[in-house]
Enzyme design. Structure first.
Site, PDB file in Angstrom:
ATOM      1  N   HIS A  60     -35.749   0.566  51.523  1.00  0.00           N
ATOM      2  CA  HIS A  60     -35.234   1.267  50.357  1.00  0.00           C
ATOM      3  C   HIS A  60     -35.379   2.783  50.505  1.00  0.00           C
ATOM      4  O   HIS A  60     -36.299   3.267  51.166  1.00  0.00           O
ATOM      5  CB  HIS A  60     -35.982   0.817  49.105  1.00  0.00           C
ATOM      6  CG  HIS A  60     -35.847  -0.649  48.832  1.00  0.00           C
ATOM      7  ND1 HIS A  60     -36.832  -1.391  48.213  1.00  0.00           N
ATOM      8  CD2 HIS A  60     -34.840  -1.522  49.093  1.00  0.00           C
ATOM      9  CE1 HIS A  60     -36.435  -2.647  48.100  1.00  0.00           C
ATOM     10  NE2 HIS A  60     -35.238  -2.757  48.634  1.00  0.00           N
ATOM     11  N   TYR A 130     -47.924   1.640  44.032  1.00  0.00           N
ATOM     12  CA  TYR A 130     -47.180   2.796  44.523  1.00  0.00           C
ATOM     13  C   TYR A 130     -47.320   3.938  43.519  1.00  0.00           C
ATOM     14  O   TYR A 130     -47.099   3.729  42.325  1.00  0.00           O
ATOM     15  CB  TYR A 130     -45.679   2.514  44.612  1.00  0.00           C
ATOM     16  CG  TYR A 130     -45.223   1.246  45.266  1.00  0.00           C
ATOM     17  CD1 TYR A 130     -44.530   1.280  46.471  1.00  0.00           C
ATOM     18  CD2 TYR A 130     -45.412   0.006  44.651  1.00  0.00           C
ATOM     19  CE1 TYR A 130     -44.046   0.124  47.056  1.00  0.00           C
ATOM     20  CE2 TYR A 130     -44.945  -1.164  45.231  1.00  0.00           C
ATOM     21  CZ  TYR A 130     -44.262  -1.102  46.431  1.00  0.00           C
ATOM     22  OH  TYR A 130     -43.780  -2.258  46.999  1.00  0.00           O
TER      23      TYR A 130
END
Length: 199
Positions: A60, A130
């Protein structure tokens, strides 16, 4: 923090303090982050994912500017984290690097804006957090197929990959380049230089 072979990515191996009560470590310190990367980390979003063994997320990336820088850490189980240089014009274009992240060594990875990122869960209930420099924006998010043969990422042969429909439909690196989806190395470098410093 130490630079990875791919420019714009760093790995952090924290010092873990153990005693009879358990363990403690510092997994992010802004001053050390800036000293290593020359940049600050603007925190706009924090993500938490849980994956069963074989789940393959990525590759991604987001449009730059502003892109989405990510500081990634596995807090339960283990994953193989991959960083891919997808910046058109980069000396390392098409290179990838795998790093094992787990709940024993507690390493973390910082992935600069414009780099591709993905991970493969090596255990059930692999839990990853994250810190993200920008919030998720579906209109600016893209992917490259993580099993692209030309990219040739050396995923372990004994783990059957499980992809989302979106990742199954992702273009190869060559197709993404032909469609003009990939970030420019020159624009990424300029963006890094203009980004936030330490507070």
């Amino acid at each position: 923090m130490k630079p990875m072979e791919i420019e714009g990515a760093w790995i952090d191996a924290p010092r873990i303090h153990l005693d009879d009560r358990g363990a403690l470590h510092e997994w992010f310190r802004e001053g050390e982050f800036h000293a290593a990367t020359g940049r600050g980390l603007r925190l706009s979003q924090a993500n938490y994912s849980v994956s069963r063994r074989g789940t393959l997320r990525g590759i991604h990336f987001a449009d730059v500017p502003p892109g989405q820088g990510k500081y990634v850490k596995c807090v339960r189980g283990a994953v193989l984290d991959v960083v891919v240089d997808i910046r058109v014009g980069s000396p390392g274009f098409g290179r990838w690097e795998l790093v094992r992240l787990d709940d024993r060594e507690h390493r973390g990875v910082f992935v600069s804006e414009g780099l591709g990122h993905g991970l493969l869960a090596l255990t059930d209930d692999a839990t990853v957090i994250y810190l993200c420099s920008e919030g998720y924006n579906p209109t600016r998010e893209h992917g490259v197929h993580p099993l692209d043969p030309a990219l040739g990422i050396a995923w372990p042969a004994d783990v059957e990959p499980l992809l989302s429909p979106k990742d199954v439909a992702a273009p190869t690196l060559a197709e993404a380049r032909e469609r003009g989806l990939l970030p420019s190395y020159e624009e990424c470098v300029a963006f890094y230089a203009s980004g936030p410093g330490p507070r």
